[in-house]
Design an enzyme around this catalytic site. Structure first.
Site: not given
Ligand code: F6P
Length: 546
Positions: A210, A216, A272-273, A358, A389, A509
């Site tokens: 987003k 990452e 995002g979620r 979240e 199990h 972060k």
């Molecule tokens: O974990 C925090 C967060 O902002 C989530 O809400 C989101 O889904 C994720 O990081 C990834 O964010 P982006 O789509 O901006 O890389």
């Protein structure tokens, strides 16, 4: 957008529920079923092809009546209207929350800041469909003219969990000639293992983010670009054929080197979620094709409409949210087990973890006060029968009560031998065993030696919901996901928290950014953390010979 200066625990319905809980907390499901032989039929709801049996909950008709009152006194109706109306209900980020617009049919209207966003949504869907058709047909080729056979989604959180879950859930409907991989973790192993057997000339990367700034994802995207350019003698022209982006941030996409013509857009009113049905679902569309993807969206939309229009007592998300509140806030339970008796839903619990925790793992109300009640429980789970199990021992005889959501389908997508009847027999049996247990008298009547009896008694009275549908289809997956999205919304309204921000992920972060140079610098850094963190950094540096 007004705030809601109310104290949940002062609401009349809350007080009544506290008194009611004291009165019925020891009632056993055995008694409730014995008193009312129709309970199993009565305490069930069916909507949009999804049947919910909620009779195995520790509730009476009065409990449901009071819980519905709680929803009313929490202004659920007007908050729901505000969400569907495009109001900026994400107060701390001053954003509308309009994932429901993502699945609206062409011609519908959802307005943000005076603009109907549905035409934009469909323009992106059309662009995605055009691209997906080209890739699926082999018309879109890589740098050397080879068709794309491998699709690697790079993203994390909402830009990964939804796509992974949907790919696994809908694998039956997917193009089996293509390979789909998902890279999320900044751990280099994730990327290396994902590409180690792939041919770069047949590989397409979808960088899904987003913000297009997530550490990452950008680290993985740069490694992917280096891997690709390594195979093509550093010819940068290759990037345009092997990279597309899904983002709200065109500037950053261009900066990375992806042609914005190959960018699929979404908007800041999609959290995002809550984004798996936005362009973030591009990998899903590539896997199952645009028609199945539309059917997925139609499923979401059908559940949205049910949620928007059904009265609280007959409303699947409202009822399930209220039941979760009954356990979390009155019985003091800490977690919810989500137990899909459907192998294709193996990633559904992981997906729900971000959606639920979240969103609602928060201790501050929308108006900035510390709550004086619990908010989100921990959601977790594994597909049946594997969990049986593993951790079901604790569900049956542990000291904690863990409400369970069973999810099952009448028809298997892989009908082979006796498997499916066995699977469903297990799902129904587990819910029955949890609710009714096995009494001392029953155990003794089997001739069990006295010393062993206590070990073989099952107290029962462990609550569960059973969700049953005919078959796992794209449409039904959409309904299931929307169901939980709206459960989370209702919970957040009642707990009076902002379900759409995620400030709790920020601190870690920021601290990580500060620690990176301390790990990598040539000179010993001037460490000013606590003694534990300082020691860990020094030890790491020593182990790495720095
Ligand atoms: O974990 C925090 C967060 O902002 C989530 O809400 C989101 O889904 C994720 O990081 C990834 O964010 P982006 O789509 O901006 O890389």
């Amino acid at each position: 957008m007004a705030t809601f200066p109310r104290q949940l625990s002062e609401l009349p319905a809350w007080k009544s529920l506290e008194a009611h809980h004291r009165a019925i907390q020891d009632l056993h499901l055995r008694e409730l079923f014995a008193k009312d032989p129709t309970r199993g039929q009565r305490m069930a709801l069916e909507a949009e092809g999804l049947y919910l049996d909620y009779s195995k909950n520790r509730v009476t008709d009065e409990t449901i009546r009071l819980l519905v009152q709680l929803a009313e006194q929490s202004d659920l109706a007007s908050r729901t209207q505000a969400m569907f109306g495009g109001e900026k209900i994400n107060l701390t980020e001053n954003r509308a929350v309009l994932h429901v617009a993502l699945r609206a049919p062409r011609g519908a209207s959802f307005v943000v800041d005076g603009v109907n966003v549905v035409p934009q949504v469909h323009a992106v869907l059309d662009k995605m469909a055009g691209f997906a058709n080209r890739v699926r047909s082999g018309d879109w080729t890589g740098h050397t003219g080879r068709p794309i056979r491998n699709i690697v989604n790079i993203g994390i959180g909402g830009s990964d969990l939804g796509p992974v879950m949907a790919y696994e859930a809908l694998r039956h409907y997917s193009d089996r000639t293509k390979v789909f991989r998902f890279v999320s973790n900044v751990d280099g192993t994730d990327f290396c293992e994902a590409v180690q057997d792939l041919d770069p000339s047949e590989t397409l990367f979808i960088v899904s983010s987003k913000t297009f700034t997530t550490q990452e994802t950008m680290t993985n995207a740069h490694s992917a670009r280096a891997w690709l350019l390594g195979a093509f003698g550093q010819d940068k022209a290759a990037v345009a054929r092997h990279f597309v982006a899904v983002s709200t941030n065109a500037g950053k996409v261009a900066e990375f080197g992806i042609d914005t013509a190959n960018m699929f857009e979404f908007w800041d009113w999609v959290g995002g979620r809550y984004s798996m049905d936005s362009a973030i679902g591009l990998s899903t569309m590539l896997a199952i094709g645009p028609e199945n993807y539309r059917s997925l969206l139609d499923g979401f939309h059908a559940m949205d409409e049910h949620f928007r229009t059904a009265p609280a007592g007959q409303n699947l998300p409202v009822l399930l949210a209220l039941l979760s509140i009954w356990y979390a806030n009155f019985f003091g339970t800490d977690s919810v087990a989500v137990l899909p008796y459907e192998q294709y839903l193996k990633r559904f619990p992981a997906y729900l973890q971000q959606l639920t925790m979240e969103s609602n793992g928060k201790y501050v109300t929308v108006d900035g006060r510390h709550v004086n009640y619990d908010t989100s429980p921990v959601y977790w789970g594994e597909p049946g029968t594997n969990g049986q199990h593993s951790f079901y021992q604790l569900l049956h005889q542990g000291t904690r009560i863990i409400p369970c959501d069973f999810i099952a389908f009448a028809e298997s997508l892989n009908p082979v031998g006796p498997h499916h009847d066995l699977l469903l027999a297990n799902a129904f049996a587990q819910a029955e065993a949890l609710a009714f247990g096995k009494t001392r008298a029953e155990v003794e009547s089997e001739g069990t030696p006295g010393w062993l009896v206590p070990h073989r008694v099952f107290e029962g009275n462990r609550p569960s919901n059973m969700l049953l549908a005919r078959r796992l289809t794209p449409d039904m997956l959409g309904k299931l996901v929307a169901l939980y999205e709206h459960i989370v919304f209702v919970q957040g309204v009642i707990w009076n928290i902002d379900s759409f921000d995620q400030w709790g992920v920020e601190l870690g972060k920021v601290l990580a950014q500060r620690i990176v140079p301390e790990l990598t610098s040539d000179q010993p850094p001037d460490l000013r953390h606590d003694s534990s963190t300082n020691c860990l950094i020094r030890r790491y540096r020593t182990l790495r010979g720095r």
